[in-house]
Motif scaffolding. Sequence first.
Motif, PDB file in Angstrom:
ATOM      1  N   TYR A  81     -10.343 -53.630 -23.098  1.00  0.00           N
ATOM      2  CA  TYR A  81     -11.541 -54.407 -23.388  1.00  0.00           C
ATOM      3  C   TYR A  81     -12.590 -54.029 -22.363  1.00  0.00           C
ATOM      4  CZ  TYR A  81     -14.340 -58.408 -24.752  1.00  0.00           C
ATOM      5  OH  TYR A  81     -15.336 -59.213 -25.219  1.00  0.00           O
ATOM      6  N   GLY A  82     -13.736 -53.606 -22.815  1.00  0.00           N
ATOM      7  CA  GLY A  82     -14.697 -53.039 -21.885  1.00  0.00           C
ATOM      8  C   GLY A  82     -16.028 -53.744 -21.805  1.00  0.00           C
ATOM      9  N   ASP A  83     -16.212 -54.954 -22.361  1.00  0.00           N
ATOM     10  CA  ASP A  83     -17.507 -55.620 -22.267  1.00  0.00           C
ATOM     11  C   ASP A  83     -17.699 -56.200 -20.875  1.00  0.00           C
ATOM     12  OD1 ASP A  83     -18.191 -55.033 -24.843  1.00  0.00           O
ATOM     13  OD2 ASP A  83     -17.466 -56.941 -25.667  1.00  0.00           O
ATOM     14  N   ASP A  84     -18.903 -56.127 -20.375  1.00  0.00           N
ATOM     15  CA  ASP A  84     -19.222 -56.676 -19.067  1.00  0.00           C
ATOM     16  C   ASP A  84     -19.774 -58.087 -19.263  1.00  0.00           C
ATOM     17  OD1 ASP A  84     -19.664 -56.988 -16.396  1.00  0.00           O
ATOM     18  OD2 ASP A  84     -21.592 -55.924 -16.404  1.00  0.00           O
ATOM     19  N   LEU A  85     -19.088 -59.088 -18.739  1.00  0.00           N
ATOM     20  CA  LEU A  85     -19.500 -60.482 -18.909  1.00  0.00           C
ATOM     21  C   LEU A  85     -20.217 -61.033 -17.685  1.00  0.00           C
ATOM     22  CD1 LEU A  85     -16.264 -61.839 -20.610  1.00  0.00           C
ATOM     23  CD2 LEU A  85     -18.401 -61.175 -21.690  1.00  0.00           C
ATOM     24  N   ALA A  86     -20.580 -60.197 -16.770  1.00  0.00           N
ATOM     25  CA  ALA A  86     -21.239 -60.641 -15.536  1.00  0.00           C
ATOM     26  C   ALA A  86     -22.584 -61.294 -15.826  1.00  0.00           C
ATOM     27  CB  ALA A  86     -21.413 -59.468 -14.586  1.00  0.00           C
ATOM     28  N   LYS A  87     -23.220 -60.893 -16.896  1.00  0.00           N
ATOM     29  CA  LYS A  87     -24.531 -61.452 -17.224  1.00  0.00           C
ATOM     30  C   LYS A  87     -24.447 -62.927 -17.619  1.00  0.00           C
ATOM     31  CE  LYS A  87     -25.932 -57.034 -19.106  1.00  0.00           C
ATOM     32  NZ  LYS A  87     -26.248 -56.313 -20.318  1.00  0.00           N
ATOM     33  N   VAL A  88     -23.366 -63.341 -18.243  1.00  0.00           N
ATOM     34  CA  VAL A  88     -23.271 -64.706 -18.761  1.00  0.00           C
ATOM     35  C   VAL A  88     -22.493 -65.646 -17.848  1.00  0.00           C
ATOM     36  CG1 VAL A  88     -23.550 -64.046 -21.169  1.00  0.00           C
ATOM     37  CG2 VAL A  88     -21.274 -64.067 -20.146  1.00  0.00           C
ATOM     38  N   ARG A  89     -21.881 -65.130 -16.805  1.00  0.00           N
ATOM     39  CA  ARG A  89     -21.138 -65.984 -15.888  1.00  0.00           C
ATOM     40  C   ARG A  89     -22.102 -66.762 -15.009  1.00  0.00           C
ATOM     41  NH1 ARG A  89     -17.011 -61.450 -14.266  1.00  0.00           N
ATOM     42  NH2 ARG A  89     -15.509 -61.720 -15.938  1.00  0.00           N
ATOM     43  N   PRO A  90     -21.773 -68.059 -14.723  1.00  0.00           N
ATOM     44  CA  PRO A  90     -22.651 -68.822 -13.825  1.00  0.00           C
ATOM     45  C   PRO A  90     -22.497 -68.311 -12.391  1.00  0.00           C
ATOM     46  CG  PRO A  90     -20.760 -70.124 -14.466  1.00  0.00           C
ATOM     47  CD  PRO A  90     -20.694 -68.863 -15.245  1.00  0.00           C
ATOM     48  N   LYS A  91     -23.567 -68.419 -11.633  1.00  0.00           N
ATOM     49  CA  LYS A  91     -23.552 -67.949 -10.256  1.00  0.00           C
ATOM     50  C   LYS A  91     -23.626 -69.165  -9.332  1.00  0.00           C
ATOM     51  CE  LYS A  91     -25.648 -63.618 -11.477  1.00  0.00           C
ATOM     52  NZ  LYS A  91     -26.811 -62.776 -11.424  1.00  0.00           N
ATOM     53  N   PHE A  92     -22.738 -69.194  -8.362  1.00  0.00           N
ATOM     54  CA  PHE A  92     -22.689 -70.273  -7.386  1.00  0.00           C
ATOM     55  C   PHE A  92     -22.873 -69.683  -5.999  1.00  0.00           C
ATOM     56  CE2 PHE A  92     -19.917 -71.723 -10.866  1.00  0.00           C
ATOM     57  CZ  PHE A  92     -20.542 -72.905 -11.179  1.00  0.00           C
ATOM     58  N   GLU A  93     -23.629 -70.392  -5.192  1.00  0.00           N
ATOM     59  CA  GLU A  93     -23.808 -69.952  -3.821  1.00  0.00           C
ATOM     60  C   GLU A  93     -23.029 -70.902  -2.923  1.00  0.00           C
ATOM     61  OE1 GLU A  93     -27.827 -69.323  -2.644  1.00  0.00           O
ATOM     62  OE2 GLU A  93     -28.352 -68.416  -4.560  1.00  0.00           O
ATOM     63  N   TYR A  94     -22.309 -70.335  -1.988  1.00  0.00           N
ATOM     64  CA  TYR A  94     -21.491 -71.130  -1.080  1.00  0.00           C
ATOM     65  C   TYR A  94     -22.277 -71.374   0.195  1.00  0.00           C
ATOM     66  CZ  TYR A  94     -17.694 -72.524   2.003  1.00  0.00           C
ATOM     67  OH  TYR A  94     -16.912 -73.208   2.884  1.00  0.00           O
ATOM     68  N   THR A  95     -22.341 -72.653   0.552  1.00  0.00           N
ATOM     69  CA  THR A  95     -22.982 -72.996   1.819  1.00  0.00           C
ATOM     70  C   THR A  95     -21.943 -73.635   2.715  1.00  0.00           C
ATOM     71  OG1 THR A  95     -23.678 -75.118   0.940  1.00  0.00           O
ATOM     72  CG2 THR A  95     -25.265 -73.328   0.793  1.00  0.00           C
ATOM     73  N   GLU A  96     -21.996 -73.279   3.965  1.00  0.00           N
ATOM     74  CA  GLU A  96     -21.040 -73.779   4.940  1.00  0.00           C
ATOM     75  C   GLU A  96     -21.378 -75.238   5.248  1.00  0.00           C
ATOM     76  OE1 GLU A  96     -17.674 -73.072   6.923  1.00  0.00           O
ATOM     77  OE2 GLU A  96     -18.706 -71.473   5.863  1.00  0.00           O
TER      78      GLU A  96
END
Length: 174
Positions: free
Chosen positions: A22-37
């Motif tokens: 399976y070769g589709d790139d799903l990085a575009k639709v994944r939510p992005k979270f930023e980690y803060t200390e």
Amino acid sequence: MALLTVLGCSKKSVVSSSNSVYGDDLAKVRPKFEYTEPVEKVAETTKPTPVPSSPKAPADKPLYVNKKLDSALDSLSRQNKSIKYISGYRIQLYVGNVRQEADAAKSYVYQVLPDLTPYVSYSQPTYRVKAGDFIYRSDAEQYLEQIKLQYSSAVILADRVEIKKSLMVNSSIE
């Protein structure tokens, strides 16, 4: 119309290849979270204020709460004393038209099971002999086993029982 039914019933073949990846790139639709200390806050050291223990009532004032509570408990006690019956169970030994057999069942209870109280009722033309005042069915079942040796048709019935008598019945027979 006949063509559709033929196509709908035809055998479908699925092509599967074990080498396909399976070769589709799903990085575009994944939510992005930023980690803060997490930052620890240093609490200022202050002296806690002492909490006074339970407030004491002055000795010269009466405690009105206790009087109200005592009167409420007294009224509940009087009300509970007036309750004499509760839903419970009795064992029915005999049902029939012959008075001598009803008397024999009653005397059996007096002789063999002195803990139980026999009750004879007559509703023309039928005599019924019941025994015991049980709050719990399990207590009645213990006595039922012994009674069934003499009266095989004995059964447990729901009935109104006297509270005082039910408390005096031994829950375990020897």
